[in-house]
Design a protein around this motif. Sequence first.
Motif, mmCIF file in Angstrom:
data_model
loop_
_atom_site.group_PDB
_atom_site.id
_atom_site.type_symbol
_atom_site.label_atom_id
_atom_site.label_comp_id
_atom_site.label_asym_id
_atom_site.label_seq_id
_atom_site.Cartn_x
_atom_site.Cartn_y
_atom_site.Cartn_z
ATOM 1 N N ILE A 108 0.848 -1.193 0.000
ATOM 2 C CA ILE A 108 0.000 0.000 0.000
ATOM 3 C C ILE A 108 0.881 1.239 0.000
ATOM 4 C CG2 ILE A 108 -1.660 1.339 1.368
ATOM 5 C CD1 ILE A 108 -2.817 -1.324 2.336
ATOM 6 N N ASN A 109 0.627 2.143 -0.958
ATOM 7 C CA ASN A 109 1.400 3.380 -1.063
ATOM 8 C C ASN A 109 0.775 4.545 -0.313
ATOM 9 O OD1 ASN A 109 3.391 2.272 -2.741
ATOM 10 N ND2 ASN A 109 2.160 2.652 -4.585
ATOM 11 N N SER A 110 -0.554 4.594 -0.229
ATOM 12 C CA SER A 110 -1.223 5.712 0.439
ATOM 13 C C SER A 110 -2.629 5.303 0.840
ATOM 14 C CB SER A 110 -1.290 6.940 -0.479
ATOM 15 O OG SER A 110 -2.024 6.643 -1.662
ATOM 16 N N ILE A 111 -3.147 5.932 1.885
ATOM 17 C CA ILE A 111 -4.519 5.703 2.323
ATOM 18 C C ILE A 111 -5.190 7.040 2.592
ATOM 19 C CG2 ILE A 111 -4.089 3.414 3.292
ATOM 20 C CD1 ILE A 111 -3.947 4.640 6.042
ATOM 21 N N ALA A 112 -6.524 7.058 2.493
ATOM 22 C CA ALA A 112 -7.276 8.288 2.737
ATOM 23 C C ALA A 112 -8.693 7.946 3.168
ATOM 24 C CB ALA A 112 -7.309 9.167 1.489
ATOM 25 N N PHE A 113 -9.183 8.655 4.184
ATOM 26 C CA PHE A 113 -10.576 8.560 4.596
ATOM 27 C C PHE A 113 -11.437 9.463 3.715
ATOM 28 C CE2 PHE A 113 -8.878 7.200 8.767
ATOM 29 C CZ PHE A 113 -9.756 6.161 9.068
ATOM 30 N N PHE A 161 -15.855 5.830 4.313
ATOM 31 C CA PHE A 161 -15.022 5.016 3.435
ATOM 32 C C PHE A 161 -13.542 5.236 3.733
ATOM 33 C CE2 PHE A 161 -18.711 5.917 0.482
ATOM 34 C CZ PHE A 161 -19.290 4.664 0.619
ATOM 35 N N LEU A 162 -12.759 4.213 3.410
ATOM 36 C CA LEU A 162 -11.308 4.351 3.430
ATOM 37 C C LEU A 162 -10.768 3.753 2.146
ATOM 38 C CD1 LEU A 162 -8.797 4.320 6.172
ATOM 39 C CD2 LEU A 162 -8.377 2.671 4.347
ATOM 40 N N ALA A 163 -9.882 4.484 1.480
ATOM 41 C CA ALA A 163 -9.310 4.040 0.210
ATOM 42 C C ALA A 163 -7.823 3.793 0.362
ATOM 43 C CB ALA A 163 -9.554 5.089 -0.874
ATOM 44 N N ALA A 164 -7.319 2.803 -0.374
ATOM 45 C CA ALA A 164 -5.897 2.491 -0.378
ATOM 46 C C ALA A 164 -5.399 2.426 -1.810
ATOM 47 C CB ALA A 164 -5.637 1.166 0.331
ATOM 48 N N GLY A 165 -4.334 3.169 -2.099
ATOM 49 C CA GLY A 165 -3.681 3.100 -3.392
ATOM 50 C C GLY A 165 -2.515 2.140 -3.307
ATOM 51 N N GLY A 184 -0.175 6.361 -6.443
ATOM 52 C CA GLY A 184 0.599 7.134 -5.488
ATOM 53 C C GLY A 184 -0.229 7.908 -4.485
ATOM 54 N N GLN A 185 -1.281 8.603 -4.952
ATOM 55 C CA GLN A 185 -2.110 9.437 -4.089
ATOM 56 C C GLN A 185 -3.579 9.155 -4.343
ATOM 57 O OE1 GLN A 185 -0.886 11.688 -1.731
ATOM 58 N NE2 GLN A 185 1.127 10.845 -2.251
ATOM 59 N N ALA A 232 -3.886 9.312 -8.345
ATOM 60 C CA ALA A 232 -2.773 9.749 -9.176
ATOM 61 C C ALA A 232 -1.765 8.622 -9.304
ATOM 62 C CB ALA A 232 -2.104 10.988 -8.583
ATOM 63 N N ALA A 233 -1.111 8.555 -10.439
ATOM 64 C CA ALA A 233 -0.090 7.540 -10.655
ATOM 65 C C ALA A 233 1.076 7.758 -9.707
ATOM 66 C CB ALA A 233 0.394 7.584 -12.105
#
Length: 385
Positions: A90-95, A101-105, A133-134, A147-148
Motif C-alpha cells: 500500500i502506497n497511500s490511504i485516505a478517509f 469510506f477508506l481508500a488504499a492506493g 501514489g495518491q 494519481a499515478a
Amino acid sequence: MRSCFMSNVSIDNQLCTGYLVRMSSRWFNLSMGVCLLLPGSLPAQRSFPSPVVKLHDVKFKPADPSRHGAFKMAVIDGRMVAIPPTPTQINSIAFSPDGKFLAAGKKYGRLVVWEVTNQQIVCIIDTGFAGVGQVAISPDNQFIAAAAESGSSIKLWHLPDGQFAATVENTHANVLRLLYTRNPNLLIVFSGWTDVFDTASGKLISSFVNDRDPVLSSDGSTLLTLRGSEIVLRNTRDWTVDRALPKLTESERPVFLDATQGLYLFEDYSDDHVFVAARTSDGQMLPDEKLANLPKSSLGFYDFAAIDPQTGIVFGHSAGQLWALDLKTGKTCLSQQMYNVSGALSPDGRLLAGAFEPSTPTDDQKEAGVGIWKTDALAKACHLQ
C-alpha cells in the motif's frame, strides 16, 4: 556528514545511505554512500493495543507482474530501505470526509475502497497505473481520485460502483498530493506547484506556480502553502490570500492545518527532523516545549501528522510506526513496527488508520492491510489522558 564504509549498519544513530533492499529476512546493500543523521525514536511510555478493525484486500494475481512501479523507499528500524513491490503493498490511504469510506492506493495500479463500519470492500479499481501514489475521496462520497505513483496521470471514478468518470489533464511532474475541497468538483493537485481543477468541466481554474506543499484545513475552509520564505493561507471560496506568515525554518514542510483552533503542524528537515506546532495567527511556535517539539519525522518522506479536534492529541506516522502524543501531558504511545509509511486520521478525529505489511515481502493478502483504531479507546488504553 562523513564518509561511511560499513554496509547494513547504523552507527551512532547515523545511516549509510546507498539502498538497502529487504529480501526474505535479510538486508542487502546495493551501493555505498554517505552517513546521514537518523531521526531519533519517540520515547513511548505505552504501546498501541491491537486495532479494532483490520481491512484486507482479496487475493489477486497481477495480470502483468512487470507493471509494478518503482521500489518504495522507507526508513524502517533505523535503516533506509528499498522495499520490493508485492501485490499487498500500500502506497497511500485516505478517509472520506465523513469517515465512512477508506481508500488504499496500491502497487500494480490497484485501488481498493472499504466501508469502515462493516469492513466490506465497496469496490476494487484497476487504474491502469503501474502503481497508485495518491488518493482522495470527494466530500459527497460520489467520486474517488487517484494519481499515478510515477508521472502526471490523474483519473476519477464513481463511487460506489467504481466506474471510470474522467481524466484530469495535469501536465506537470509526479503528483505528490491530491486534496478535495468542500466543493465536490474542486480538486487540488500538487505536482511541482499547486493547481486547482474543476473536475466537472475538466478546466484548470487556479494555478499557484510558486506555492508548494499544500495542506487543506480539516474543515476545508483554508489552504496553506509554502511560497518562497512565506507561509500563505488562502480561503477556498475565491482563493484570495487571507494571511502570509514568515517561515520559521528554511526546511519546513506543512503536514496539517486546523483553521478552527488556529494551529498547523510542519516537519522541520534542518538538523533535528522534528514535527513542530505553530499558530496561524502569527506563525510562531507554541510556547510550551511539549507542543513545539513533537516526535521525530522520517528522512525525506511525506509523513502524516494530525490533531484530534476533540482531545488535542496529535497522531502521526513516521519511520514505519504510528504514534500518539498528548499535547497537555506530554505522554506518548507507539505502535509496533508496521513496515509501511501510510497513515491517516479521519476528519472528525474519531478513527486512526495505518497500513501494515509483513516483515518480509509476501503475496499473502492476509498478512497485509489497514488497521483501524478508535481514538478515544486508544487514548484510554495508552493512558494518555
